[in-house]
Design a protein around this motif. Sequence first.
Motif, PDB file in Angstrom:
ATOM      1  N   MET A  73       0.828  -1.205   0.000  1.00  0.00           N
ATOM      2  CA  MET A  73       0.000   0.000   0.000  1.00  0.00           C
ATOM      3  C   MET A  73       0.863   1.256   0.000  1.00  0.00           C
ATOM      4  O   MET A  73       0.565   2.236  -0.694  1.00  0.00           O
ATOM      5  N   THR A  74       1.951   1.206   0.783  1.00  0.00           N
ATOM      6  CA  THR A  74       2.853   2.355   0.853  1.00  0.00           C
ATOM      7  C   THR A  74       3.526   2.614  -0.488  1.00  0.00           C
ATOM      8  O   THR A  74       3.618   3.760  -0.942  1.00  0.00           O
ATOM      9  N   SER A  80       2.278   6.926  -6.596  1.00  0.00           N
ATOM     10  CA  SER A  80       1.267   7.824  -7.156  1.00  0.00           C
ATOM     11  C   SER A  80       1.645   9.288  -6.943  1.00  0.00           C
ATOM     12  O   SER A  80       1.288  10.156  -7.739  1.00  0.00           O
ATOM     13  N   SER A  81       2.364   9.559  -5.872  1.00  0.00           N
ATOM     14  CA  SER A  81       2.838  10.927  -5.650  1.00  0.00           C
ATOM     15  C   SER A  81       3.885  11.303  -6.698  1.00  0.00           C
ATOM     16  O   SER A  81       3.900  12.433  -7.214  1.00  0.00           O
ATOM     17  N   LEU A  82       4.737  10.349  -7.022  1.00  0.00           N
ATOM     18  CA  LEU A  82       5.754  10.586  -8.051  1.00  0.00           C
ATOM     19  C   LEU A  82       5.117  10.806  -9.415  1.00  0.00           C
ATOM     20  O   LEU A  82       5.524  11.708 -10.164  1.00  0.00           O
ATOM     21  N   THR A  83       4.110  10.014  -9.757  1.00  0.00           N
ATOM     22  CA  THR A  83       3.466  10.184 -11.058  1.00  0.00           C
ATOM     23  C   THR A  83       2.734  11.517 -11.159  1.00  0.00           C
ATOM     24  O   THR A  83       2.651  12.096 -12.243  1.00  0.00           O
ATOM     25  N   SER A  84       2.231  12.014 -10.032  1.00  0.00           N
ATOM     26  CA  SER A  84       1.589  13.336 -10.065  1.00  0.00           C
ATOM     27  C   SER A  84       2.626  14.436 -10.292  1.00  0.00           C
ATOM     28  O   SER A  84       2.322  15.462 -10.903  1.00  0.00           O
ATOM     29  N   HIS A 151     -10.073  10.588   2.617  1.00  0.00           N
ATOM     30  CA  HIS A 151      -9.374  11.636   1.864  1.00  0.00           C
ATOM     31  C   HIS A 151      -8.882  11.119   0.522  1.00  0.00           C
ATOM     32  O   HIS A 151      -8.868  11.857  -0.466  1.00  0.00           O
ATOM     33  N   VAL A 152      -8.470   9.859   0.487  1.00  0.00           N
ATOM     34  CA  VAL A 152      -8.044   9.271  -0.782  1.00  0.00           C
ATOM     35  C   VAL A 152      -9.232   9.182  -1.746  1.00  0.00           C
ATOM     36  O   VAL A 152      -9.111   9.506  -2.930  1.00  0.00           O
ATOM     37  N   ILE A 189      -1.789  13.880   1.310  1.00  0.00           N
ATOM     38  CA  ILE A 189      -2.310  12.559   1.651  1.00  0.00           C
ATOM     39  C   ILE A 189      -1.167  11.553   1.784  1.00  0.00           C
ATOM     40  O   ILE A 189      -1.157  10.710   2.689  1.00  0.00           O
ATOM     41  N   ASP A 190      -0.195  11.634   0.890  1.00  0.00           N
ATOM     42  CA  ASP A 190       0.932  10.708   0.936  1.00  0.00           C
ATOM     43  C   ASP A 190       1.777  10.918   2.185  1.00  0.00           C
ATOM     44  O   ASP A 190       2.233   9.951   2.806  1.00  0.00           O
TER      45      ASP A 190
END
Length: 207
Positions: A73-74, A80-84, A151-152, A189-190
């Motif tokens: 999950m982590t 996903s933070s990197l892709t954003s 929040h996700v 969120i991350d």
Amino acid sequence: MSQDHSLNPETMPHDPAKATTEGKHKFFGLWFFLGGETVLFACFFGTFIALRNSTAGGPTSQELFGLELVFLMTILLLTSSLTSVYAIYHMKNNDFKKMQLWFGITALLGIGFLACELYEFAHYITEYGFTFRSSAFGSSFYTLVGFHGGHVVFGLSWLIALMVRNAKRGLNLYNAPKYNTFSLYWHFIDVVWVFIFTVVYLMGMVS
């Protein structure tokens, strides 16, 4: 008469998300909002730490938690933070299609995270009978982790709505700040999850 917010590659500002007064207001407004969210999460963390040993004879954190699923999950959420970040990079280069692509990958990773979290909750309930009402530990755990999960869900709904609504409009000075504020929210969120991973799961397995 409506203004034309579309971006011309030859005259595009370096940072379209903050090129207008409205964009700057959205940016600073989100930081105020995240400040309030930080205080709220801090309260939930404090409550969890105070109640994590109040199991009322039910399963303890050492019996419940395992690293494999939580680590997955982590990885999903941090990736996903990197892709954003990649998406915002392409936004600043006025490449709308690549921006949408990377935000789409961000959404898929977020959905994967949620699926794992739902599986985790179902596993605790069916295998251990560990529910919100089992103990003070259960209540504080599901409140903290579930609040983050909410929040996700909100973030994914926000992103999908942005992508669908602007799919045919392209990038402009009106929607660029919206993509940017979403990205900041997603990073928040991350960061919160990193604290959950450390305080709830890692500390829970060794306490």
